[in-house]
Scaffold this active site. Structure first.
Site, PDB file in Angstrom:
ATOM      1  CE  LYS A  78      -4.038  -2.104   2.252  1.00 60.58           C
ATOM      2  NZ  LYS A  78      -4.910  -2.076   3.449  1.00 60.58           N
ATOM      3  CE1 TYR A 118      -9.521  -2.927   0.591  1.00 57.58           C
ATOM      4  CE2 TYR A 118      -8.505  -1.063  -0.507  1.00 57.58           C
ATOM      5  CZ  TYR A 118      -8.397  -2.193   0.266  1.00 57.58           C
ATOM      6  OH  TYR A 118      -7.171  -2.609   0.728  1.00 57.58           O
ATOM      7  CG  ASN A 181      -3.594  -2.148   7.004  1.00 59.14           C
ATOM      8  OD1 ASN A 181      -3.495  -1.844   5.810  1.00 59.14           O
ATOM      9  ND2 ASN A 181      -4.622  -2.832   7.480  1.00 59.14           N
ATOM     10  CG  HIS A 184      -5.501  -6.242  -0.141  1.00 64.42           C
ATOM     11  ND1 HIS A 184      -6.722  -6.228   0.488  1.00 64.42           N
ATOM     12  CD2 HIS A 184      -5.574  -7.192  -1.119  1.00 64.42           C
ATOM     13  CE1 HIS A 184      -7.521  -7.125  -0.091  1.00 64.42           C
ATOM     14  NE2 HIS A 184      -6.846  -7.723  -1.077  1.00 64.42           N
ATOM     15  CD  GLU A 195      -9.055  -9.325  -3.254  1.00 60.15           C
ATOM     16  OE1 GLU A 195      -9.899  -8.985  -2.402  1.00 60.15           O
ATOM     17  OE2 GLU A 195      -7.915  -9.733  -2.949  1.00 60.15           O
TER      18      GLU A 195
HETATM   19  P1  ADP Z   1      -7.801  -6.720   5.900  1.00 63.50           P
HETATM   20  O1  ADP Z   1      -7.031  -5.777   5.002  1.00 63.50           O
HETATM   21  O2  ADP Z   1      -6.975  -7.184   7.059  1.00 63.50           O
HETATM   22  O3  ADP Z   1      -8.440  -7.839   5.138  1.00 63.50           O
HETATM   23  P2  ADP Z   1     -10.431  -5.494   6.025  1.00 63.50           P
HETATM   24  O4  ADP Z   1     -10.762  -6.248   4.782  1.00 63.50           O
HETATM   25  O5  ADP Z   1     -11.388  -5.599   7.169  1.00 63.50           O
HETATM   26  O6  ADP Z   1      -8.989  -5.869   6.581  1.00 63.50           O
HETATM   27  O7  ADP Z   1     -10.319  -3.951   5.688  1.00 63.50           O
HETATM   28  C1  ADP Z   1      -9.766  -3.495   4.474  1.00 63.50           C
HETATM   29  C2  ADP Z   1      -8.853  -2.332   4.768  1.00 63.50           C
HETATM   30  O8  ADP Z   1      -9.655  -1.269   5.264  1.00 63.50           O
HETATM   31  C3  ADP Z   1      -7.814  -2.556   5.865  1.00 63.50           C
HETATM   32  O9  ADP Z   1      -6.663  -3.219   5.413  1.00 63.50           O
HETATM   33  C4  ADP Z   1      -7.517  -1.131   6.285  1.00 63.50           C
HETATM   34  O10 ADP Z   1      -6.656  -0.484   5.358  1.00 63.50           O
HETATM   35  C5  ADP Z   1      -8.909  -0.525   6.206  1.00 63.50           C
HETATM   36  N1  ADP Z   1      -9.620  -0.579   7.501  1.00 63.50           N
HETATM   37  C6  ADP Z   1     -10.148  -1.668   8.087  1.00 63.50           C
HETATM   38  N2  ADP Z   1     -10.720  -1.351   9.279  1.00 63.50           N
HETATM   39  C7  ADP Z   1     -10.575   0.001   9.416  1.00 63.50           C
HETATM   40  C8  ADP Z   1     -10.943   0.921  10.412  1.00 63.50           C
HETATM   41  N3  ADP Z   1     -11.613   0.536  11.511  1.00 63.50           N
HETATM   42  N4  ADP Z   1     -10.607   2.209  10.236  1.00 63.50           N
HETATM   43  C9  ADP Z   1      -9.951   2.618   9.140  1.00 63.50           C
HETATM   44  N5  ADP Z   1      -9.576   1.805   8.161  1.00 63.50           N
HETATM   45  C10 ADP Z   1      -9.862   0.479   8.291  1.00 63.50           C
HETATM   46 MG    MG Z   2      -9.937  -7.836   3.663  1.00 61.55          MG
END
Ligand code: ADP
Ligand code: MG
Length: 207
Positions: A78, A118, A181, A184, A195
């Protein structure tokens, strides 16, 4: 009833043979039945042994280790990570875990791509911010291949929130926040396939 050690299968002498008086007939019949019963049990045991051994051997066979399937999964490095020049360090984590990069390109996502990718989070309160963040800088989209690649990639990435991520994972070491974070990774075979198709054509994947 005692068996003759030289001829164990020979019917033993009956009491009646010894000309017992009175109940000799009944005793002889009982002894004969006893003898037959012994023979039947012995033969049954004898016949059952091969099956018993087969069953035991089958049971004792060392169980084959579960063969993991070779899978492909989709990964994004990212914007927060590309900005801090962490691409190589993150790819090393994948490779150290046995995952191979079989497709890779550095792109600047369009707003439409971020929103489409997304779309599953459309209803979440962070959706708008997440899409803006994903177009805030270059990303590296990749296809990773290996045994159990989908789960392995998620393991190497660590939990969504870096505060919960296990030590040594990408998110524990590099992520800035729950949103920024660093990586992905697909979460299931169906999403991985979708994807990968979203960003790559078949001829861009070289295994
Ligand atoms: P992952 O990437 O671990 O699969 P998710 O699919 O739940 O997690 O979420 C997609 C992305 O959305 C996350 O990687 C993060 O960048 C963002 N995200 C998830 N939860 C939050 C949150 N509570 N606040 C802000 N951004 C979030
Ligand atoms: Mg996810």
């Amino acid at each position: 009833m005692a068996k003759d050690p030289l001829y164990p299968n020979r019917r033993p002498a009956l009491a009646a043979d010894a000309s017992w008086p009175g109940s000799g007939g009944l005793v002889a019949v009982t002894q004969l039945l006893q003898w037959h019963l012994c023979e039947v049990i012995t033969r049954a045991k004898f016949n059952a042994y091969p099956y018993l051994e087969l069953a035991i051997c089958g049971f004792k066979q060392p169980r084959r280790a579960k063969k993991m399937a070779i899978e492909r999964t989709f990964s994004i490095i990212k914007p927060d990570a590309t900005k801090r020049n962490l691409t190589g360090k993150i790819i090393s984590k994948f490779e150290d875990a046995g995952l191979r990069v079989v497709a890779s390109k550095r792109i600047h996502m369009t707003q439409a791509q971020a929103e489409g990718f997304y779309a599953v989070h459309k209803e979440r309160p962070f959706y708008g911010d997440l899409c803006s963040y994903m177009v805030s800088g270059p990303v590296v989209v990749q296809v990773l291949e290996g045994e159990d690649a989908i789960a392995k990639n998620r393991e190497v990435m660590g939990a969504t929130n870096p505060a919960d991520a296990a030590p040594g994972t990408i998110r524990a070491e590099f992520a800035e926040s729950i949103e920024a974070n660093s990586v992905h990774g697909s979460d299931a075979p169906e999403t991985a396939a979708e994807e990968i198709k979203f960003f790559f054509t078949d001829d861009e994947i070289v295994g």
